[in-house]
Design a protein around this motif. Structure first.
Motif, PDB file in Angstrom:
ATOM      1  N   LEU A  96       1.272  -1.002   0.245  1.00 44.85           N
ATOM      2  CA  LEU A  96       0.155  -0.165  -0.515  1.00 44.85           C
ATOM      3  C   LEU A  96       0.364   1.834   0.206  1.00 44.85           C
ATOM      4  CD1 LEU A  96      -2.615   1.381  -0.023  1.00 44.85           C
ATOM      5  CD2 LEU A  96      -2.864   1.235   2.250  1.00 44.85           C
ATOM      6  N   LYS A 108       1.499  -8.757  -4.355  1.00 46.66           N
ATOM      7  CA  LYS A 108       0.166  -8.080  -4.390  1.00 46.66           C
ATOM      8  C   LYS A 108      -0.519  -9.322  -4.869  1.00 46.66           C
ATOM      9  CE  LYS A 108      -4.052  -6.256  -4.671  1.00 46.66           C
ATOM     10  NZ  LYS A 108      -4.702  -4.259  -4.348  1.00 46.66           N
ATOM     11  N   LEU A 115      -4.399 -15.249  -0.031  1.00 49.14           N
ATOM     12  CA  LEU A 115      -5.912 -15.530   0.331  1.00 49.14           C
ATOM     13  C   LEU A 115      -7.120 -15.131  -0.317  1.00 49.14           C
ATOM     14  CD1 LEU A 115      -5.045 -11.529   2.073  1.00 49.14           C
ATOM     15  CD2 LEU A 115      -5.287 -13.828   3.531  1.00 49.14           C
ATOM     16  N   PHE A 163      -3.883 -16.295   9.955  1.00 49.10           N
ATOM     17  CA  PHE A 163      -3.351 -15.678   9.552  1.00 49.10           C
ATOM     18  C   PHE A 163      -2.386 -16.214   9.754  1.00 49.10           C
ATOM     19  CE2 PHE A 163      -5.590 -11.401   9.497  1.00 49.10           C
ATOM     20  CZ  PHE A 163      -5.957 -11.524   8.688  1.00 49.10           C
ATOM     21  N   GLY A 257       0.824  -6.443   7.171  1.00 55.57           N
ATOM     22  CA  GLY A 257       0.511  -6.211   6.715  1.00 55.57           C
ATOM     23  C   GLY A 257      -1.315  -6.719   6.082  1.00 55.57           C
ATOM     24  N   PHE A 262      -7.002  -5.582   8.281  1.00 51.57           N
ATOM     25  CA  PHE A 262      -7.363  -5.916   8.332  1.00 51.57           C
ATOM     26  C   PHE A 262      -8.770  -5.120  10.025  1.00 51.57           C
ATOM     27  CE2 PHE A 262      -9.025  -9.601  10.985  1.00 51.57           C
ATOM     28  CZ  PHE A 262     -10.158  -9.560  10.749  1.00 51.57           C
ATOM     29  N   ASN A 265     -10.725  -1.255  10.158  1.00 45.82           N
ATOM     30  CA  ASN A 265     -10.816  -1.632   8.867  1.00 45.82           C
ATOM     31  C   ASN A 265     -12.507  -2.210   9.065  1.00 45.82           C
ATOM     32  OD1 ASN A 265     -11.004   0.129   6.962  1.00 45.82           O
ATOM     33  ND2 ASN A 265      -9.175  -1.016   5.882  1.00 45.82           N
ATOM     34  N   ALA A 266     -12.195  -3.567   9.705  1.00 41.67           N
ATOM     35  CA  ALA A 266     -13.291  -4.266   9.650  1.00 41.67           C
ATOM     36  C   ALA A 266     -13.973  -3.913  11.101  1.00 41.67           C
ATOM     37  CB  ALA A 266     -12.540  -5.964  10.269  1.00 41.67           C
ATOM     38  N   SER A 269     -16.274  -1.418  10.364  1.00 38.94           N
ATOM     39  CA  SER A 269     -17.647  -0.706  10.019  1.00 38.94           C
ATOM     40  C   SER A 269     -18.529  -1.925  10.630  1.00 38.94           C
ATOM     41  CB  SER A 269     -16.263  -2.096   8.329  1.00 38.94           C
ATOM     42  OG  SER A 269     -15.818  -1.378   7.607  1.00 38.94           O
ATOM     43  N   TRP A 304     -23.085  -5.176   3.890  1.00 35.27           N
ATOM     44  CA  TRP A 304     -23.389  -3.728   1.928  1.00 35.27           C
ATOM     45  C   TRP A 304     -23.578  -2.862   2.314  1.00 35.27           C
ATOM     46  CZ3 TRP A 304     -18.304  -4.977   3.569  1.00 35.27           C
ATOM     47  CH2 TRP A 304     -18.492  -6.052   3.796  1.00 35.27           C
ATOM     48  N   LEU A 313     -14.817   4.161   5.959  1.00 32.93           N
ATOM     49  CA  LEU A 313     -14.280   4.836   5.206  1.00 32.93           C
ATOM     50  C   LEU A 313     -14.285   5.627   4.840  1.00 32.93           C
ATOM     51  CD1 LEU A 313     -11.060   5.122   5.365  1.00 32.93           C
ATOM     52  CD2 LEU A 313     -11.142   3.365   2.789  1.00 32.93           C
ATOM     53  N   HIS A 373     -16.953  -0.111  -0.805  1.00 33.14           N
ATOM     54  CA  HIS A 373     -16.282  -0.800   0.529  1.00 33.14           C
ATOM     55  C   HIS A 373     -14.565  -1.271   0.354  1.00 33.14           C
ATOM     56  CE1 HIS A 373     -19.977   0.319   1.793  1.00 33.14           C
ATOM     57  NE2 HIS A 373     -20.704  -0.490   1.566  1.00 33.14           N
ATOM     58  N   PRO A 378      -5.924  -0.513  -8.340  1.00 34.54           N
ATOM     59  CA  PRO A 378      -4.720  -0.879  -8.347  1.00 34.54           C
ATOM     60  C   PRO A 378      -4.263  -1.871  -7.060  1.00 34.54           C
ATOM     61  CG  PRO A 378      -4.040   0.936  -8.986  1.00 34.54           C
ATOM     62  CD  PRO A 378      -5.922   0.690  -9.182  1.00 34.54           C
ATOM     63  N   HIS A 379      -4.856  -0.147  -6.170  1.00 40.26           N
ATOM     64  CA  HIS A 379      -4.461  -1.409  -4.580  1.00 40.26           C
ATOM     65  C   HIS A 379      -5.907  -1.181  -4.068  1.00 40.26           C
ATOM     66  CE1 HIS A 379      -0.809   0.730  -3.973  1.00 40.26           C
ATOM     67  NE2 HIS A 379      -0.931   1.415  -5.086  1.00 40.26           N
TER      68      HIS A 379
HETATM   69  C1  HEM Z   1      -8.834 -10.190   5.685  1.00 36.15           C
HETATM   70  C2  HEM Z   1      -8.673  -9.255   6.072  1.00 36.15           C
HETATM   71  C3  HEM Z   1      -7.979  -8.002   4.776  1.00 36.15           C
HETATM   72  C4  HEM Z   1      -7.146  -8.246   5.113  1.00 36.15           C
HETATM   73  C5  HEM Z   1      -6.004  -9.058   4.638  1.00 36.15           C
HETATM   74  C6  HEM Z   1      -6.491  -6.651   4.247  1.00 36.15           C
HETATM   75  C7  HEM Z   1      -5.929  -5.854   3.950  1.00 36.15           C
HETATM   76  C8  HEM Z   1      -5.333  -5.318   2.971  1.00 36.15           C
HETATM   77  C9  HEM Z   1      -4.077  -4.898   2.212  1.00 36.15           C
HETATM   78  C10 HEM Z   1      -3.326  -5.119   2.320  1.00 36.15           C
HETATM   79  C11 HEM Z   1      -4.698  -3.653   1.363  1.00 36.15           C
HETATM   80  C12 HEM Z   1      -3.727  -2.995   0.434  1.00 36.15           C
HETATM   81  C13 HEM Z   1      -3.325  -3.763  -0.424  1.00 36.15           C
HETATM   82  C14 HEM Z   1      -2.458  -2.512  -1.945  1.00 36.15           C
HETATM   83  O1  HEM Z   1      -2.598  -1.906  -1.490  1.00 36.15           O
HETATM   84  O2  HEM Z   1      -2.491  -3.306  -3.282  1.00 36.15           O
HETATM   85  C15 HEM Z   1      -5.872  -3.730   1.227  1.00 36.15           C
HETATM   86  C16 HEM Z   1      -6.471  -2.161   0.614  1.00 36.15           C
HETATM   87  C17 HEM Z   1      -8.140  -1.534   0.793  1.00 36.15           C
HETATM   88  N1  HEM Z   1      -8.736  -2.042   1.905  1.00 36.15           N
HETATM   89 FE1  HEM Z   1      -8.527  -4.351   3.481  1.00 36.15          FE
HETATM   90  N2  HEM Z   1      -7.672  -5.728   4.077  1.00 36.15           N
HETATM   91  C18 HEM Z   1      -9.107  -6.748   4.712  1.00 36.15           C
HETATM   92  C19 HEM Z   1     -10.263  -6.712   5.184  1.00 36.15           C
HETATM   93  C20 HEM Z   1     -10.477  -5.562   4.915  1.00 36.15           C
HETATM   94  C21 HEM Z   1     -12.381  -4.812   4.845  1.00 36.15           C
HETATM   95  C22 HEM Z   1     -13.246  -5.644   6.272  1.00 36.15           C
HETATM   96  C23 HEM Z   1     -12.478  -3.603   5.097  1.00 36.15           C
HETATM   97  C24 HEM Z   1     -13.446  -2.506   4.742  1.00 36.15           C
HETATM   98  C25 HEM Z   1     -14.613  -3.128   4.915  1.00 36.15           C
HETATM   99  C26 HEM Z   1     -10.919  -3.214   3.735  1.00 36.15           C
HETATM  100  C27 HEM Z   1     -10.683  -2.284   2.781  1.00 36.15           C
HETATM  101  C28 HEM Z   1      -9.878  -1.862   2.481  1.00 36.15           C
HETATM  102  C29 HEM Z   1      -9.548  -0.729   1.281  1.00 36.15           C
HETATM  103  C30 HEM Z   1     -10.422   0.356   1.450  1.00 36.15           C
HETATM  104  C31 HEM Z   1      -8.668  -1.237   0.812  1.00 36.15           C
HETATM  105  C32 HEM Z   1      -8.133  -0.187  -0.188  1.00 36.15           C
HETATM  106  C33 HEM Z   1      -6.716   1.103   0.129  1.00 36.15           C
HETATM  107  C34 HEM Z   1      -6.795   1.895  -0.825  1.00 36.15           C
HETATM  108  O3  HEM Z   1      -7.154   1.733  -1.589  1.00 36.15           O
HETATM  109  O4  HEM Z   1      -5.884   3.689  -0.076  1.00 36.15           O
HETATM  110  N3  HEM Z   1     -10.037  -4.642   3.737  1.00 36.15           N
HETATM  111  N4  HEM Z   1      -6.460  -3.981   2.669  1.00 36.15           N
END
Ligand code: HEM
Length: 434
Positions: A96, A108, A115, A163, A257, A262, A265-266, A269, A304, A313, A373, A378-379
Motif C-alpha cells: 500500500l 499483491k 487469501l 493468518f 500487512g 484488516f 477497517n473490519a 465497519s 453492504w 472509511l 467498501h 490497483p490498490h
Molecule cells: C482479511 C482481511 C483483510 C486484509 C488482510 C486486508 C488487507 C489489505 C491490504 C494489504 C490492502 C492494500 C492493498 C494494496 O495496496 O494493493 C488493503 C486495501 C484496502 N482494504 Fe483491506 N484488508 C482486509 C479487510 C478489509 C475490510 C474488512 C475492509 C473494509 C470493509 C477493507 C478495506 C480496504 C480498502 C478500502 C482498501 C484500499 C485502500 C486504498 O486504496 O488506499 N479491508 N487491504
C-alpha cells in the motif's frame, strides 16, 4: 423500507468560499469540520455544484466517475502519501505504499493466492465461533461492549488462527494495529507523538514477527505434525523460483500487512453497520429475518447496503503526481494541481445519483460494482474475500440473538479514539439490559 432522501443543502460551498476570501486556513478548518459532522449534505452539494473542489490544502472528489478515475489511475494518483508513516512502522515498503513497482505486482499477486475465496467457509466458521463465544459470555449481563468484547475480539481470533499471527496476546495485537493505523490514516496534522507511538509499536511488532518466523521454521525442520494450516504456513511452504521468492523480511512485512489492513477497517465497519441497522426499525426487522434464514447471501446484502449509508472509511487519500484534468469535457472540468493530496470520497460516490439508482433507498438488489467498501483499482483490498466473511458472519451471529438494541446515551453512544476509531459501543441484548 426506511429511505434517506438526499437533501442538497446549498450553502456549504458559499460559506466556504466567503470564509476563504478572508482567511484561507480558517476556511479549510471549516471544511475539515464539515467532513466529520456534515459529510452527507456537504457531499450532496459538492456532487451537484463542484464535484472536484480544489482547496489550498487538498482536493475533494465526490462523483462516482471521478472517484473511480482517481482510484484507477495509479500513475497519476499515487499512494506516496502513505509511505513515510507506514514504512517507518514496519521497516520497509508495503504494497500500500508503492505504485506499479515489480515488488507490488509480485506481492499483491502472491498475497491474493494466499487469501483465496476458497477460504471463505472456513473463515466464516472461525469468525462465527469466536462471535458466539463472545456473545455467550456477555449474555447473562444483558449487554455487550461490542467493540472490544465482540468485533475486535473476533478480528484478533482471525488474526491468530487464520493468518497464523497470534501476537503475545490479543490485547497487544490490537494495540499494535491501532497505534500504526492512527498514524497512517488519522494523523493529518503530523503530530510527532502519534508518529513515535506508531514507530514504537511497529518496531515491537516486527521484532515479535521475527521471533515467530524463527519458531515456525524450527517447527518445520523438526517435522512438527500436524503443520498449522494458516496463511503464514502457506507462505513458508510456497516454493517459488529464486527470482520470484520472498525473503524473510518481505514475508514478515506482508504478514504485518494482514493485521494492519484488516483490524481497524473490519471493526470500524461493523460498528457503522450495527448503528445504521438499529436506527432504522424496518431495516432491523429485515436484517433479523435474514440472519435467521438458512444461508448467508441475503443477510450479507443487508450488511453492504447498510454500510453504504454510513461507511467507516469515507474517503481514500491519494497524491496527485502531475497536473491532471478531471471531469474533462463537462461543465465541471477541473485541473487537479500536481502535489495535491486528493480525497476520493467513496461515501459520496456510492450516493451519486448519476451512477447509483435511487441512492437514498435501502435496496438489496444493487450490482456489486457500485460498492466501494474494499477500494477500487490497483490498490483494491487484497483481503476482500476473508475480510467480507468476517464482517458478515460476526454480524449475522449478533443479529441472531434476540433483542439486540441501542442503549440510550451515554452508554449507547459510540466512543471514538481521536474522533475516528470506535473504542466503545455498548449494546443491549435480550430484555435484561433495559
Ligand atoms: C482479511 C482481511 C483483510 C486484509 C488482510 C486486508 C488487507 C489489505 C491490504 C494489504 C490492502 C492494500 C492493498 C494494496 O495496496 O494493493 C488493503 C486495501 C484496502 N482494504 Fe483491506 N484488508 C482486509 C479487510 C478489509 C475490510 C474488512 C475492509 C473494509 C470493509 C477493507 C478495506 C480496504 C480498502 C478500502 C482498501 C484500499 C485502500 C486504498 O486504496 O488506499 N479491508 N487491504
Amino acid at each position: 423500507m426506511d429511505r434517506l432522501d438526499q437533501v442538497t443543502a446549498d450553502g456549504y460551498l458559499d460559506k466556504y468560499e466567503a470564509a476563504a476570501e478572508e482567511d484561507p486556513m480558517g476556511a479549510l478548518a471549516l471544511l475539515t469540520g464539515w467532513l466529520r459532522t456534515d459529510w452527507r449534505p456537504l457531499f450532496a452539494e459538492l456532487r451537484a455544484r463542484r464535484p472536484v473542489l480544489v482547496t489550498p490544502g487538498f482536493v475533494i472528489v465526490t462523483r462516482f466517475a471521478e472517484v473511480a478515475e482517481v482510484l484507477s489511475r495509479g500513475e497519476v494518483f499515487t499512494v506516496a502519501g502513505y509511505a513515510p508513516r507506514l514504512e517507518a512502522a514496519v521497516g520497509g515498503p508495503v504494497m500500500l505504499t508503492r505504485d506499479g513497482t515489480p515488488m507490488n505486482w509480485r506481492e499483491k499477486g502472491l498475497m491474493q493466492v494466499m487469501l483465496p475465496p476458497g477460504d471463505v467457509p472456513r473463515v466464516r466458521e472461525l469468525a462465527g465461533r469466536a462471535a458466539d463465544e463472545a456473545l455467550d459470555a456477555a449474555w447473562p449481563s444483558g449487554r455487550i461492549e461490542a467493540v472490544g468484547g465482540l468485533f475486535r475480539r473476533v478480528c484478533m481470533a482471525v488474526c491468530a488462527e487464520y493468518f497464523g499471527f497470534p501476537g503475545p496476546d490479543p490485547g497487544t495485537l490490537s494495540r499494535w494495529s491501532r497505534a500504526v493505523m492512527t498514524d497512517v490514516t488519522a494523523n493529518l496534522g503530523g503530530d510527532p507523538a502519534i508518529h513515535t507511538a506508531s514507530v514504537d509499536a511497529g518496531t515491537e511488532m516486527m521484532g515479535y514477527l521475527r521471533g515467530l518466523l524463527a519458531e515456525r521454521r524450527a517447527a518445520i525442520s523438526a517435522g512438527a505434525v500436524p503443520p498449522p494450516q494458516d496463511v503464514l504456513a502457506r507462505l513458508l511452504r510456497t516454493e517459488l523460483p529464486a527470482e520470484l521468492a520472498l525473503d524473510d523480511q518481505r514475508i514478515l512485512i506482508n504478514v504485518a500487512g494482514l493485521l494492519l489492513g484488516f483490524a481497524e477497517n473490519a471493526s470500524g465497519s461493523m460498528v457503522h453497520v450495527v448503528q445504521h441497522v438499529l436506527r432504522n426499525p424496518e431495516i432491523q426487522r429485515s436484517v433479523v429475518r435474514a440472519a435467521a434464514g438458512p444461508g448467508p447471501e441475503e443477510f450479507d446484502r443487508h450488511v453492504w447496503e447498510a454500510l453504504r449509508f454510513d461507511p467507516f472509511l469515507k474517503m481514500i487519500v491519494r497524491t496527485c503526481e502531475r497536473d491532471h484534468v478531471l471531469a474533462a469535457g463537462t461543465p465541471h472540468e477541473t485541473v487537479v494541481p500536481a502535489g495535491s493530496p486528493v480525497l476520493a470520497a467513496v461515501a459520496s460516490a456510492m450516493f451519486d445519483e448519476t451512477a447509483v439508482q435511487d441512492p437514498g433507498a435501502f435496496r438489496l438488489d444493487r450490482p456489486a460494482y457500485i460498492g466501494l467498501h474494499f477500494g477500487h483499482g490497483p490498490h483494491a483490498c487484497v483481503g476482500a474475500y476473508p475480510g467480507a466473511a468476517v464482517v458478515c458472519e460476526t454480524l449475522r451471529r449478533l443479529f441472531r440473538r434476540p433483542g439486540v438494541r441501542l442503549l440510550p446515551p451515554p452508554d449507547g453512544t459510540v466512543q471514538r479514539d481521536r474522533g475516528v476509531f470506535p473504542d466503545r459501543f455498548l449494546l443491549g441484548l435480550d430484555e435484561k439490559g433495559m
